[in-house]
Write a protein that holds these residues in place. Structure first.
Motif, PDB file in Angstrom:
ATOM      1  N   LYS A 366     -46.544 -40.839   7.063  1.00  0.00           N
ATOM      2  CA  LYS A 366     -46.031 -39.541   6.628  1.00  0.00           C
ATOM      3  C   LYS A 366     -44.609 -39.324   7.140  1.00  0.00           C
ATOM      4  O   LYS A 366     -43.770 -38.752   6.446  1.00  0.00           O
ATOM      5  CB  LYS A 366     -46.967 -38.427   7.090  1.00  0.00           C
ATOM      6  CG  LYS A 366     -48.288 -38.424   6.316  1.00  0.00           C
ATOM      7  CD  LYS A 366     -49.365 -37.609   6.989  1.00  0.00           C
ATOM      8  CE  LYS A 366     -49.094 -36.141   6.964  1.00  0.00           C
ATOM      9  NZ  LYS A 366     -50.252 -35.380   7.531  1.00  0.00           N
ATOM     10  N   GLN A 370     -40.305 -39.176   4.209  1.00  0.00           N
ATOM     11  CA  GLN A 370     -39.470 -37.983   4.364  1.00  0.00           C
ATOM     12  C   GLN A 370     -38.253 -38.149   3.466  1.00  0.00           C
ATOM     13  O   GLN A 370     -37.643 -39.225   3.422  1.00  0.00           O
ATOM     14  CB  GLN A 370     -39.032 -37.802   5.810  1.00  0.00           C
ATOM     15  CG  GLN A 370     -40.178 -37.625   6.798  1.00  0.00           C
ATOM     16  CD  GLN A 370     -40.828 -36.251   6.719  1.00  0.00           C
ATOM     17  OE1 GLN A 370     -40.367 -35.388   5.978  1.00  0.00           O
ATOM     18  NE2 GLN A 370     -41.905 -36.058   7.456  1.00  0.00           N
ATOM     19  N   GLN A 371     -37.886 -37.116   2.781  1.00  0.00           N
ATOM     20  CA  GLN A 371     -36.845 -37.204   1.778  1.00  0.00           C
ATOM     21  C   GLN A 371     -35.520 -37.692   2.341  1.00  0.00           C
ATOM     22  O   GLN A 371     -34.780 -38.416   1.692  1.00  0.00           O
ATOM     23  CB  GLN A 371     -36.655 -35.842   1.096  1.00  0.00           C
ATOM     24  CG  GLN A 371     -35.677 -35.851  -0.079  1.00  0.00           C
ATOM     25  CD  GLN A 371     -36.095 -36.828  -1.179  1.00  0.00           C
ATOM     26  OE1 GLN A 371     -37.281 -37.058  -1.387  1.00  0.00           O
ATOM     27  NE2 GLN A 371     -35.126 -37.406  -1.854  1.00  0.00           N
ATOM     28  N   GLU A 372     -35.214 -37.308   3.589  1.00  0.00           N
ATOM     29  CA  GLU A 372     -33.888 -37.594   4.132  1.00  0.00           C
ATOM     30  C   GLU A 372     -33.738 -39.016   4.662  1.00  0.00           C
ATOM     31  O   GLU A 372     -32.630 -39.431   5.002  1.00  0.00           O
ATOM     32  CB  GLU A 372     -33.564 -36.605   5.257  1.00  0.00           C
ATOM     33  CG  GLU A 372     -34.470 -36.701   6.471  1.00  0.00           C
ATOM     34  CD  GLU A 372     -35.737 -35.868   6.337  1.00  0.00           C
ATOM     35  OE1 GLU A 372     -36.461 -35.718   7.340  1.00  0.00           O
ATOM     36  OE2 GLU A 372     -36.007 -35.376   5.220  1.00  0.00           O
ATOM     37  N   ASP A 432     -50.525 -35.351  -0.990  1.00  0.00           N
ATOM     38  CA  ASP A 432     -50.227 -33.941  -0.723  1.00  0.00           C
ATOM     39  C   ASP A 432     -48.991 -33.802   0.160  1.00  0.00           C
ATOM     40  O   ASP A 432     -48.191 -32.868  -0.001  1.00  0.00           O
ATOM     41  CB  ASP A 432     -51.416 -33.254  -0.061  1.00  0.00           C
ATOM     42  CG  ASP A 432     -52.559 -32.977  -1.036  1.00  0.00           C
ATOM     43  OD1 ASP A 432     -52.354 -33.163  -2.263  1.00  0.00           O
ATOM     44  OD2 ASP A 432     -53.645 -32.594  -0.579  1.00  0.00           O
ATOM     45  N   HIS A 433     -48.831 -34.712   1.091  1.00  0.00           N
ATOM     46  CA  HIS A 433     -47.623 -34.710   1.928  1.00  0.00           C
ATOM     47  C   HIS A 433     -46.375 -34.909   1.072  1.00  0.00           C
ATOM     48  O   HIS A 433     -45.357 -34.226   1.270  1.00  0.00           O
ATOM     49  CB  HIS A 433     -47.727 -35.810   2.984  1.00  0.00           C
ATOM     50  CG  HIS A 433     -46.482 -36.004   3.788  1.00  0.00           C
ATOM     51  ND1 HIS A 433     -46.157 -35.216   4.872  1.00  0.00           N
ATOM     52  CD2 HIS A 433     -45.464 -36.901   3.667  1.00  0.00           C
ATOM     53  CE1 HIS A 433     -45.007 -35.619   5.373  1.00  0.00           C
ATOM     54  NE2 HIS A 433     -44.568 -36.641   4.671  1.00  0.00           N
ATOM     55  N   ILE A 434     -46.445 -35.828   0.122  1.00  0.00           N
ATOM     56  CA  ILE A 434     -45.306 -36.050  -0.776  1.00  0.00           C
ATOM     57  C   ILE A 434     -44.993 -34.782  -1.561  1.00  0.00           C
ATOM     58  O   ILE A 434     -43.830 -34.368  -1.681  1.00  0.00           O
ATOM     59  CB  ILE A 434     -45.613 -37.227  -1.715  1.00  0.00           C
ATOM     60  CG1 ILE A 434     -45.648 -38.546  -0.920  1.00  0.00           C
ATOM     61  CG2 ILE A 434     -44.601 -37.308  -2.853  1.00  0.00           C
ATOM     62  CD1 ILE A 434     -46.105 -39.743  -1.732  1.00  0.00           C
ATOM     63  N   ARG A 435     -46.030 -34.135  -2.079  1.00  0.00           N
ATOM     64  CA  ARG A 435     -45.824 -32.902  -2.847  1.00  0.00           C
ATOM     65  C   ARG A 435     -45.285 -31.774  -1.974  1.00  0.00           C
ATOM     66  O   ARG A 435     -44.299 -31.111  -2.331  1.00  0.00           O
ATOM     67  CB  ARG A 435     -47.140 -32.483  -3.481  1.00  0.00           C
ATOM     68  CG  ARG A 435     -47.062 -31.196  -4.320  1.00  0.00           C
ATOM     69  CD  ARG A 435     -48.433 -30.636  -4.573  1.00  0.00           C
ATOM     70  NE  ARG A 435     -49.113 -30.348  -3.298  1.00  0.00           N
ATOM     71  CZ  ARG A 435     -50.428 -30.243  -3.169  1.00  0.00           C
ATOM     72  NH1 ARG A 435     -51.220 -30.408  -4.201  1.00  0.00           N
ATOM     73  NH2 ARG A 435     -50.956 -29.978  -1.971  1.00  0.00           N
ATOM     74  N   ASP A 436     -45.895 -31.570  -0.825  1.00  0.00           N
ATOM     75  CA  ASP A 436     -45.534 -30.428   0.017  1.00  0.00           C
ATOM     76  C   ASP A 436     -44.141 -30.568   0.624  1.00  0.00           C
ATOM     77  O   ASP A 436     -43.474 -29.557   0.870  1.00  0.00           O
ATOM     78  CB  ASP A 436     -46.570 -30.267   1.141  1.00  0.00           C
ATOM     79  CG  ASP A 436     -47.955 -29.928   0.618  1.00  0.00           C
ATOM     80  OD1 ASP A 436     -48.064 -29.529  -0.568  1.00  0.00           O
ATOM     81  OD2 ASP A 436     -48.937 -30.089   1.376  1.00  0.00           O
ATOM     82  N   ARG A 437     -43.695 -31.792   0.856  1.00  0.00           N
ATOM     83  CA  ARG A 437     -42.378 -32.014   1.439  1.00  0.00           C
ATOM     84  C   ARG A 437     -41.305 -32.271   0.384  1.00  0.00           C
ATOM     85  O   ARG A 437     -40.153 -32.530   0.740  1.00  0.00           O
ATOM     86  CB  ARG A 437     -42.427 -33.199   2.414  1.00  0.00           C
ATOM     87  CG  ARG A 437     -43.338 -32.987   3.611  1.00  0.00           C
ATOM     88  CD  ARG A 437     -42.903 -31.798   4.454  1.00  0.00           C
ATOM     89  NE  ARG A 437     -43.756 -31.584   5.598  1.00  0.00           N
ATOM     90  CZ  ARG A 437     -43.512 -32.053   6.820  1.00  0.00           C
ATOM     91  NH1 ARG A 437     -42.435 -32.787   7.035  1.00  0.00           N
ATOM     92  NH2 ARG A 437     -44.333 -31.787   7.809  1.00  0.00           N
ATOM     93  N   GLY A 438     -41.668 -32.217  -0.882  1.00  0.00           N
ATOM     94  CA  GLY A 438     -40.683 -32.436  -1.935  1.00  0.00           C
ATOM     95  C   GLY A 438     -40.092 -33.825  -1.943  1.00  0.00           C
ATOM     96  O   GLY A 438     -38.920 -34.014  -2.301  1.00  0.00           O
ATOM     97  N   VAL A 439     -40.897 -34.813  -1.584  1.00  0.00           N
ATOM     98  CA  VAL A 439     -40.406 -36.192  -1.499  1.00  0.00           C
ATOM     99  C   VAL A 439     -40.236 -36.770  -2.903  1.00  0.00           C
ATOM    100  O   VAL A 439     -41.124 -36.648  -3.754  1.00  0.00           O
ATOM    101  CB  VAL A 439     -41.378 -37.055  -0.677  1.00  0.00           C
ATOM    102  CG1 VAL A 439     -40.935 -38.516  -0.665  1.00  0.00           C
ATOM    103  CG2 VAL A 439     -41.495 -36.508   0.740  1.00  0.00           C
TER     104      VAL A 439
END
Length: 587
Positions: A366, A370-372, A432-439
């Motif tokens: 997870k 992370q997007q960054e 869900d982590h991908i969705r919730d963090r906008g990845v």
């Protein structure tokens, strides 16, 4: 991956499914390396004798790369024998193929305690640079290898190009897929997604329904002891096509199950019983041999014996970060009761207490997603994460139904619970982590299943493709391990057409499926898109062979290409494979 053995039916289930840089090594000129002269009383051994298992590199970093070889200092010092003296080996890294401009070198000691393998992390190198390397013992050099460092962490390279392979069973055929990849000069690295070698004895899980041994495993038994694992690694490393591929470019590896034994999990394995001793000790021996024989950082180092953690990250500038998973060491036992590939309605697959990653690796993955961190979040994923299920119920109806019945597995009845389909709580947590963090731009790269796939990763499989997608999964075919046509013995492909049609009709997020081919893939990543090209093997015209795995000179042809455009999480067909690099990458 689950594999069949007709001699032990109760212990198996079935899943339906050149030379690059090769320059003849020569003796070094006097003074060109810090190696002592051979004693006059000892006959001088050739390069092929001293370095019979080739050279390899792996885990490229911006300023470092792993270098590997195996020394045979005396004729008696065979792999797994425990024999042979301590010996000194010099490693050299140069910017030219003739080693006139050596930029790094050092000397290490190897011995029988590490099966005379040599593994070092060469540091102080320049980012995004091609190098040549070799090893020297008593004035005799190994064949040279070619390797490349990763781009600087703040760089934005124009592309990243990887060869992608998995599931290479020596008994099932020749490694023509490796040979064709080794002829390319446009790859930055090769990604091996598991089942680099197989544990079976001769006569078990060979080619096709008859388990024909195209080549017989050494030792001639299932590998269980440390000596067994060392000898089997050595046999695979003697294959000329694999040697050429290792010498071409760095390899990034992870294991699946057969590096230890079939369908392994945290505390046991399908292909392990009490007569074979303690399973955890067997796994430790397998992991020890893997650490010795593979160009990989375990627990972040090239040292032996400091741990067996294989999951790790590799960064390729700001373009991509690659997270390599271990989906065997920490997983809960697979759900049983229904033999693959019959759909399994057991709701236990969705038990939140069951895991495929383990809690520590889950938190680590997870953090990787992370997007960054980098534009493309690549995941080296040994078993398939996309749902392959039947009888799906929309996600917003599933919980109310289960409040009453408790009978429905999340995402429908899976046909292979050895995959993420057998651990749906972990999969949902990741998605869900991908969705919730906008990845954006999550791309899973997968092996294991002996077939080619291009899939989207829906949040709700029952409403796909209308629902959103968390990312994309590309699955490469096997190098040699049996696929559906091989298992069924149906050369017409009619059986395959029925199975593929059923899967595609029930899983609309799957855009491509090929159950019948062997070969390799090439992944090309740019800021605009990531594309996978599938290449399949064919017997040579006039060879008389019907199966390319039995033809040592089998041909490779482009089959299909699929891509995902940046930011979309969707899959679409591409018209042609990627072309060769034009930025000097073939030097």
């Amino acid at each position: 991956m689950t594999t069949p053995d007709p001699q032990h039916v109760a212990r198996r289930t079935v899943l339906a499914t050149g030379a690059a840089g090769a320059v003849g090594a020569t003796a070094l000129a006097s003074g060109s390396a810090a190696a002592e002269p051979a004693p006059r009383t000892r006959p001088r051994r050739s390069s092929a004798q001293l370095f019979a298992h080739g050279v390899a590199s792996g885990d490229p970093q911006p300023t470092a790369v792993v270098l590997w070889t195996r020394l045979t200092p005396t004729a008696a010092a065979t792999p797994g024998s425990g024999k042979g003296p301590k010996a000194h080996v010099t490693w050299q890294v140069a910017t030219d193929a003739r080693f006139r401009r050596i930029v790094k070198q050092g000397t290490v000691t190897t011995s029988a305690s590490r099966d005379h393998t040599v593994k070092v992390l060469a540091t102080g190198l320049r980012p995004a640079t091609w190098y040549h390397y070799r090893f020297v013992h008593r004035g005799v050099a190994s064949r040279p290898g070619r390797t490349r460092t990763a781009p600087a962490r703040d760089a934005l390279p124009g592309n990243l190009r990887l060869g992608v392979v998995s599931c290479a069973n020596l008994q099932a055929g020749f490694f023509s897929a490796y040979r064709h990849l080794a002829r390319r000069r446009d790859l930055h690295a090769v990604l091996h997604l598991g089942d680099y070698l197989y544990e079976y004895a001769p006569g078990q899980y060979g080619r096709g329904q008859g388990n024909e041994d195209v080549r017989r495993h050494v030792p001639a038994r299932e590998m269980v002891s440390l000596a067994d694992y060392r000898q089997r690694h050595a046999q695979y490393k003697r294959d000329p096509d694999l040697q050429d591929l290792h010498a071409l470019a760095p390899m990034i590896v992870t294991w699946d199950d057969h590096e230890v034994t079939n369908d392994q999990w945290r505390d046991g394995a399908e292909n392990h019983d009490a007569s074979e001793g303690d399973y955890v000790r067997r796994r430790a021996r397998a992991h020890r041999a893997y650490d010795e024989w593979m160009p990989v950082l375990m627990d972040g180092t090239a040292r032996l014996g400091d741990g067996a953690r294989l999951y790790r990250r590799l960064q390729f500038g700001q373009l991509a970060e690659l997270s390599m998973l271990d989906l065997r060491t920490y997983r809960s036992q697979q759900v049983g009761g229904v033999p693959t590939p019959v759909p399994n309605p057991d709701a236990t697959v969705s038990d939140p207490d069951r895991t495929i990653l383990g809690r520590q690796q889950m938190a680590w993955l997870k953090a990787s997603l992370q997007q960054e961190r980098a534009q493309w979040k690549l995941v080296g994923n040994p078993v398939m994460i996309a749902p392959v299920t039947f009888g799906q119920v929309p996600r917003d109806l599933l919980d109310p139904v289960n409040d009453v019945t408790g009978l429905l597995p999340a995402d429908g009845a899976p046909y292979n619970t050895d995959q993420w389909d057998g651990y749906t709580a972990d999969r949902r947590e990741v998605l869900d982590h991908i969705r919730d963090r906008g990845v954006k731009d999550a791309l899973f790269l997968t092996g294991d299943i002996h077939s080619g796939w291009a899939c989207e990763l829906p949040y709700d499989v029952a409403t796909a493709p209308l629902s959103d997608s968390a990312g994309v999964e590309f699955v490469c075919s096997s190098v040699t391990s049996n696929n559906l046509k091989d298992i069924t013995g149906d050369p017409s492909g009619a059986t395959t057409e029925v199975v593929e049609a059923g899967i595609l009709a029930n899983n609309r997020h799957i855009k491509y499926l090929d159950f019948d081919s062997h070969g390799f893939s090439v992944l090309d990543v740019t800021p605009a898109r990531a594309q996978m090209d599938w290449f399949v093997l064919r017997p040579r015209e006039g060879s008389g062979a019907t199966d390319p795995r039995a033809d040592r000179a089998a041909e490779a042809v482009w089959s299909v290409s699929y891509r995902t455009l940046a930011g979309t999480g969707r899959v679409e067909a591409a018209d042609a494979p990627v072309g060769p690099r034009t930025d000097g990458g073939d030097r």
